[in-house]
Structure formats: structure tokens, C-alpha cells
Scaffold this active site. Structure first.
Site, PDB file in Angstrom:
ATOM      1  N   TYR A   1      -6.617   1.885   9.252  1.00 56.40           N
ATOM      2  CA  TYR A   1      -6.538   0.679   8.431  1.00 56.40           C
ATOM      3  C   TYR A   1      -5.154   0.034   8.430  1.00 56.40           C
ATOM      4  O   TYR A   1      -5.036  -1.190   8.546  1.00 56.40           O
ATOM      5  CB  TYR A   1      -6.943   1.009   6.995  1.00 56.40           C
ATOM      6  CG  TYR A   1      -6.921  -0.180   6.069  1.00 56.40           C
ATOM      7  CD1 TYR A   1      -5.889  -0.346   5.140  1.00 56.40           C
ATOM      8  CD2 TYR A   1      -7.911  -1.157   6.122  1.00 56.40           C
ATOM      9  CE1 TYR A   1      -5.851  -1.441   4.299  1.00 56.40           C
ATOM     10  CE2 TYR A   1      -7.884  -2.252   5.288  1.00 56.40           C
ATOM     11  CZ  TYR A   1      -6.851  -2.394   4.372  1.00 56.40           C
ATOM     12  OH  TYR A   1      -6.815  -3.474   3.549  1.00 56.40           O
TER      13      TYR A   1
ATOM     14  N   PRO B   1      -8.349 -16.569  58.348  1.00 56.81           N
ATOM     15  CA  PRO B   1      -9.129 -17.798  58.130  1.00 56.81           C
ATOM     16  C   PRO B   1     -10.342 -17.540  57.259  1.00 56.81           C
ATOM     17  O   PRO B   1     -10.587 -16.422  56.802  1.00 56.81           O
ATOM     18  CB  PRO B   1      -9.532 -18.199  59.562  1.00 56.81           C
ATOM     19  CG  PRO B   1      -9.501 -16.923  60.337  1.00 56.81           C
ATOM     20  CD  PRO B   1      -8.409 -16.093  59.734  1.00 56.81           C
ATOM     21  N   ALA B   2     -11.106 -18.581  57.040  1.00 56.07           N
ATOM     22  CA  ALA B   2     -12.279 -18.472  56.171  1.00 56.07           C
ATOM     23  C   ALA B   2     -13.346 -17.591  56.812  1.00 56.07           C
ATOM     24  O   ALA B   2     -13.411 -17.428  58.027  1.00 56.07           O
ATOM     25  CB  ALA B   2     -12.840 -19.868  55.887  1.00 56.07           C
TER      26      ALA B   2
ATOM     27  N   HIS C   1       0.868  -1.170   0.000  1.00 60.99           N
ATOM     28  CA  HIS C   1       0.000   0.000   0.000  1.00 60.99           C
ATOM     29  C   HIS C   1       0.911   1.228   0.000  1.00 60.99           C
ATOM     30  O   HIS C   1       1.603   1.480   0.986  1.00 60.99           O
ATOM     31  CB  HIS C   1      -0.908   0.015   1.231  1.00 60.99           C
ATOM     32  CG  HIS C   1      -1.909  -1.091   1.258  1.00 60.99           C
ATOM     33  ND1 HIS C   1      -3.151  -0.984   0.669  1.00 60.99           N
ATOM     34  CD2 HIS C   1      -1.854  -2.335   1.802  1.00 60.99           C
ATOM     35  CE1 HIS C   1      -3.822  -2.104   0.857  1.00 60.99           C
ATOM     36  NE2 HIS C   1      -3.053  -2.948   1.542  1.00 60.99           N
TER      37      HIS C   1
END
Length: 621
Positions: free
Chosen positions: A156, A335-336, A92
Site C-alpha cells: 500500500y 533491399p525489400a 501514515h
């Protein structure tokens, strides 16, 4: 803005088929040329076809020479890009329209075409169909020569990547660094799209004042740019998020077939713009000031665990803005059901792009962490295989990591949030655990210890709560200390009362009055109690407290094993007035050491064990 003509030139790749009868010297010239990429290029040389590139470079050089001659404009702007198409290699060629009018363009291009055949192909015209053509305004007969503006390049040409992209040449200053640099190309494309989006936003017409969502308009380009800008502002990267944000806007773009095709492209372009031009604080920090933050769930979790929410919020804000340098990670430990995952999940989902560390896959643990705004390490462990890469990522350094079925990719400095209930500073190597990397890892983290369990109805932290918390942090910034353990408390001292508020102390009742000094018992000097003293108290004449070691050394069975005597003057010196008594024992049997020496000792613990008399045992049945 200058205009450009576009000429597409096909380049032969099969010399025997495309250039029948070409000389051997031409073939040797094409085959011997070896190309090298410049130092600032990030392209892959293995994806570049060097033989067609040699011909393309000669074609564009001779074309531009002839163009400058016919246009009489030696400084005319140009941009040439060599690409690999599905069927043919082609170029191009964009040349500035200065000096050449459209009505005479065909005449000049015919002359240039003949020059290229004679000079490069040795008089043999390529058999490629329509190998030298100018772009027209429409296909077929009757179309004029198309003139494109500079936006054609970022719209482009620059988005092309390898292997389609082969090479590029230009004399335009703004694109010199982007010719052979894919990263710079992406940046320029994103910058161009952002600029166009902002321009369209400023020139909005017929906008609904009650909604900031885009609506369908008559001009396709204006509508598309407006849509991309709105997606970027809202951080929307998927159709699901679009529906959740504004259902009416999504349905309006699905109403027509031409607008429906823009949805995927707009989301893709918005994602590229966000990843290149936006950071985590752009989406974490809310726009509106927060009046009452006490009901915020993040605020509650931090306050529940003893942290000063204002200080902790400043830590989170500085972490998101990457202002702490090497300390680029927040570690939520506990912890959880303490809220650590609740906070991390909400922060990660507030930004458009976040990556998760897959620590179970030791070969590609950071495969999902490339081009992200936040990295989330959930309930993992630190292994010897990944510790070096992990230190670089946790410290905010640029590092390349392996990706599955892809080449290695670079992870740019990205804030990291870690949630775990195990020690992330301990490196596990097989069945052993080492701590040699503990200090370097701690130097890269802020550690929050969340130990208070939350109620079952506490709820999830929302995106809006995250934005409100970071906005409140921005409005109440305090100085943060660069330390591994985030300090708790943060309670402020009460101001001292004024003189008027100070009252006289009350008289103490006699029943609770403290005894005077004269009534107190005289202190005991334990130095007089111990005849033998341990190494810690051997030189002390005053001991206010008893010593367990000294007590043990002054028992009846305490004998100096070295010299066989009690109150050894050499090992435990005492005053000269106290005599040293030597304890002598008679043994029927000797230990093996004294048996070999043939000497009967005065006292020996080993000999005591050999001559045990059960009649003297206090535990005798």
C-alpha cells in the site's frame, strides 16, 4: 513477522483556518524551514510542499519519542509516510505493537495526542475533523484496533508516487534506501509481488493438471497472486494476448464481478514485474530443446544469404543477453523482400515490451523506447540531431531522452535491432552527408547483409520459431568475433583422407598435356622497349609487363615540358651510351609567357597551340 498499529495524523496546511489564533513565531518557524533531498533521491523537490512537511516532521519525531516512552521499547520498528490527499495532508504512522496491548492503546494515544497539542500547536487544537485517529478493523463503532503486518508497506505505501508521496521516515533496514527513491520503491514492490506469486505457486491447491492457466478459487488473494504469476511467465500484458493464450482462463475471470475487476489490476501489476525483473532472453529463449531447426524460417533466411546459421545464431543470442558490451545492436541491411523486417518484427513481438524509434520526429525520436526489453529501429536514417543520443542507445549506455509532454526519462541498456536499406552509418545534416561518426557507429553494430529475395509464399516468422531459434542457439553456442561485418560462409573444411583412400593420380593425356619449360616462349623485357620510363619504373632494368604510362611517354609527341627536349637525361635518366637529342622548333608566334620574357624557346607546348597548322591535322576535311 512483526505487527504494526496504524495511526493516521492529519497535518494542517492552512494555518489561519486550521489553527486559529496560532502565534506569529509558529508561522515564522514553518515558513523559514527549507528542505533538501538527499543525494541518492530521485524525487522532484518542486512537488513537495515544504511548509506542511516541516509540521509533519516535527509531529512524527515527537510522536515516536512519546511512543518509545509508553511502550518501553526504544528499538521499536516504525515506518512513517507523509502524503498529500485530496482534501488534507496526512501521515501514515506504523509503529510496532511490542510493549503496547490493544486494550490500552487508546489510553496511550490520548496522552500522546495531548502532548502534541501542547508542544507543537502551543495549546491550540487543529480544527481538522478526526485529525488524530487509529485505524480500526471496520468503520463505525465496535471495530477493534487493526494490526497490519510488514506486507502492508510494499502493498500500500511503497507504490505511492509524487505528488501524492511527500516524504517518508523509517528505521527498518530493508526500506531505508526506498524512503525517498522512487526507483528503489518500484524494485521492492516488484520483488514483493514476485515473491508472493512464487509462494502461492508453490502452495497451489486443486490445480487442474491438464492446464497451467489459473482458475477461480475460494481465496481471493491466492487467486490474484496466482494470476499475476501466470501472466508474468507467459509475458501477457493485454487482454488480447490473454485470450490468444488461454481463452477459457480469460472467460472464467469475467464470469464474476469481483474477479472481473481484478483483470486490469493484474495486467498492470504483471507489466510492472516484467519490466523490472525480466529481460529479453527470458521470453526469446524457448524452454524445450529443438531437434530439427532446418525448417525454421530464420534459419532459412540466414542460410540463403550465405551465413553459417550456427554462428549467426550465437550472434543473436549474445546480442539478446548483452554479452558483447558496447556492440549492442544488430543491423539487418538489404533491399525489400529479403526478410529483414520479417525477422525483426517477430523478435520484437515475442517480448512483452518493445519500443520503436520514430525517426521522422526529430524532437522526440526515442519517446517510445523507455522501459522496453527490445528497441526496433525500422527503415530510418541517422540525422545530426539524434546521432549522439543514438550512439549511446546503440552502444547500450544509460542515457536520458526527452519525452513529449513529460519530463526526460532514462533509457537503460536495451538490445537494439535495426532494419534498413540505406547506410545507417552516414549522418545526414540538411542537404549534406558526413561520415565522421561512421567508425563509432560501426563499433556498436553487427551487420547482416540480406540480399536474396524471398518467395511470395515464404510466410511470416512466428513467435514459436523465434523461441526455437534462440533455444537452438543456446544449445549450439560458438565463439563470436567482435567485428562489424558478420562473417559469411562458415563452411567447415573436409577432413584429410586417410592413406588408404588416396589413389594414384591418373596419367595426363598427350592432347591436354602442358608444354614443357623449354617449349615456352622466352619472356619479353619491356625495360629495353621503353627509352623513357615513368616514375614507377624509372630505376628498373627488368619489366615483365607493359606499362600504359611508359607507352605514352615514348610516343613521338612526348617532350619534356620542363627542359624542352626528348629523352631528358635529368628527368628520365638512361644509360650514358645513349645520346640526348634536343628538339628545336621555330615559332612564328609566341605564347604570352615567352612573349613577355622576350625569349624564343626551343620547344613549348603553349607555343605549339598558338602555331597550329591545319595542313598537318589528320582530321582535316
Amino acid at each position: 513477522m512483526p505487527g504494526f498499529y496504524e495511526i493516521v495524523i492529519k497535518v494542517p496546511s492552512d494555518l489561519d483556518g486550521h489553527l486559529p489564533g496560532i502565534s506569529d513565531s509558529f508561522v515564522n518557524w514553518v515558513a523559514e524551514k527549507e528542505w533538501e533531498l538527499p543525494p541518492d533521491s530521485d524525487m522532484d523537490l518542486n512537488l513537495i510542499e515544504q511548509a506542511p512537511l516541516t509540521v509533519a516532521e516535527k509531529l512524527q519525531r515527537d510522536f515516536l519519542t512519546e511512543w518509545r516512552r509508553v511502550s518501553k521499547a526504544p528499538e521499536a520498528l516504525f515506518f512513517v509516510q507523509f502524503e498529500k490527499g485530496e482534501s488534507y495532508f496526512h501521515m501514515h504512522v506504523l509503529v510496532e505493537t511490542t510493549g503496547v496491548k490493544s486494550m490500552v492503546l487508546g489510553r496511550f494515544l490520548s496522552q500522546i495526542r495531548e502532548k502534541l497539542i501542547q508542544r507543537i500547536y502551543r495549546g491550540i487544537e487543529p480544527t481538522l475533523p478526526n485529525w488524530f485517529a487509529v485505524t480500526k478493523t471496520r468503520n463505525g463503532a465496535g471495530g477493534g484496533n487493526k494490526v497490519v503486518d510488514e506486507c502492508y508497506i510494499p502493498n500500500y505505501l511503497l507504490p505511492k508516487t509524487q505528488p501524492e508521496l511527500q516524504w517518508a521516515w523509517t528505521n527498518m533496514e530493508q526500506y531505508l534506501s526506498a524512503c525517498l527513491n522512487l526507483t528503489e520503491r518500484k524494485r521492492l514492490v516488484a520483488q514483493h509481488l514476485t515473491h508472493v506469486s512464487q509462494t502461492q505457486e508453490q502452495n497451489k491447491e486443486n490445480q487442474n493438471p491438464n492446464s497451467d492457466a489459473p482458475v477461480i478459487r475460494s481465496k481471493t488473494s491466492a487467486r490474484y497472486m496466482e494470476l499475476v504469476g501466470w501472466l508474468v511467465d507467459k509475458g501477457i500484458t493485454s487482454e488480447k494476448q490473454w485470450i490468444q493464450e488461454d481463452q477459457a482462463s480469460y472467460i472464467s475471470f469475467n464470469a464474476a464481478s469481483n474477479s472481473r475487476s481484478q483483470i486490469k489490476a493484474a495486467l498492470d501489476n504483471a507489466g510492472k514485474i516484467m519490466s523490472l525483473t525480466k529481460t529479453a532472453p527470458d521470453y526469446l529463449v524457448g524452454q524445450q530443446p529443438v531437434e530439427d531447426i532446418s525448417s525454421n524460417r530464420i534459419y532459412k533466411i540466414l542460410e540463403l544469404n550465405g551465413y553459417d546459421p550456427q554462428y549467426a545464431a550465437s550472434v543473436f543470442l549474445g546480442w539478446a543477453t548483452k554479452k558483447f558490451g558496447k556492440r549492442n545492436t544488430i543491423w539487418l541491411f538489404g533491399p525489400a523482400t529479403t526478410g529483414k523486417t520479417n525477422i525483426a518484427e517477430a523478435i520484437a513481438h515475442t517480448v512483452p515490451f518493445y519500443g520503436c524509434v520514430n525517426w521522422t520526429n526529430e524532437n522526440f525520436p526515442f519517446n517510445d523506447c523507455v522501459d522496453k526489453m527490445v528497441i526496433w529501429w525500422e527503415e530510418g536514417k541517422m540525422t545530426a540531431k539524434v546521432v549522439e543520443s543514438a550512439k549511446a542507445i546503440l552502444g547500450g549506455s544509460k542515457v536520458r531522452v526527452d519525452q513529449k509532454c513529460k519530463s526526460s526519462a532514462q533509457i537503460d541498456p536495451t538490445p537494439v535491432i535495426v532494419t534498413s536499406n540505406t547506410n545507417m552509418c552516414a549522418v545526414i545534416d540538411g542537404n549534406s552527408t558526413t561520415f565522421e561518426h561512421q567508425q563509432p557507429l560501426q563499433d556498436r553494430m553487427f551487420k547482416f547483409e540480406l540480399t536474396r529475395r524471398l518467395d511470395h509464399d515464404f510466410g511470416k516468422v512466428t513467435k514459436q520459431e523465434v523461441k526455437d531459434f534462440f533455444r537452438w542457439a543456446k544449445d549450439h553456442v560458438v565463439e563470436v568475433e567482435h567485428e562489424f561485418y558478420v562473417k559469411k560462409g562458415g563452411a567447415k573444411k573436409r577432413p584429410a583422407p586417410s592413406d588408404a583412400d588416396i589413389s594414384e593420380p591418373k596419367r595426363v593425356r598427350e592432347s591436354v598435356a602442358q608444354p614443357s619449360t623449354s617449349d615456352a616462349e622466352a619472356s619479353i623485357n619491356y625495360a629495353d622497349r621503353y627509352q623513357n620510363k615513368c616514375s614507377r619504373h624509372v630505376g628498373m632494368n627488368l619489366m615483365l609487363f607493359p606499362c600504359r604510362q611508359c607507352e605514352r611517354m615514348n610516343q613521338n609527341s612526348n617532350i619534356c615540358f620542363t627542359h624542352g627536349q626528348k629523352d631528358c637525361l635529368e628527368c628520365f635518366p638512361v644509360s650514358e651510351s645513349q645520346p640526348v637529342s634536343v628538339v628545336k622548333k621555330a615559332y612564328q608566334k609566341l605564347c604570352y609567357i615567352h612573349h613577355i620574357m622576350g625569349k624564343v624557346p626551343d620547344a613549348c607546348t603553349a607555343c605549339d597551340l598558338v602555331n597550329v597548322d591545319l595542313d598537318d591535322c589528320i582530321f582535316e576535311q
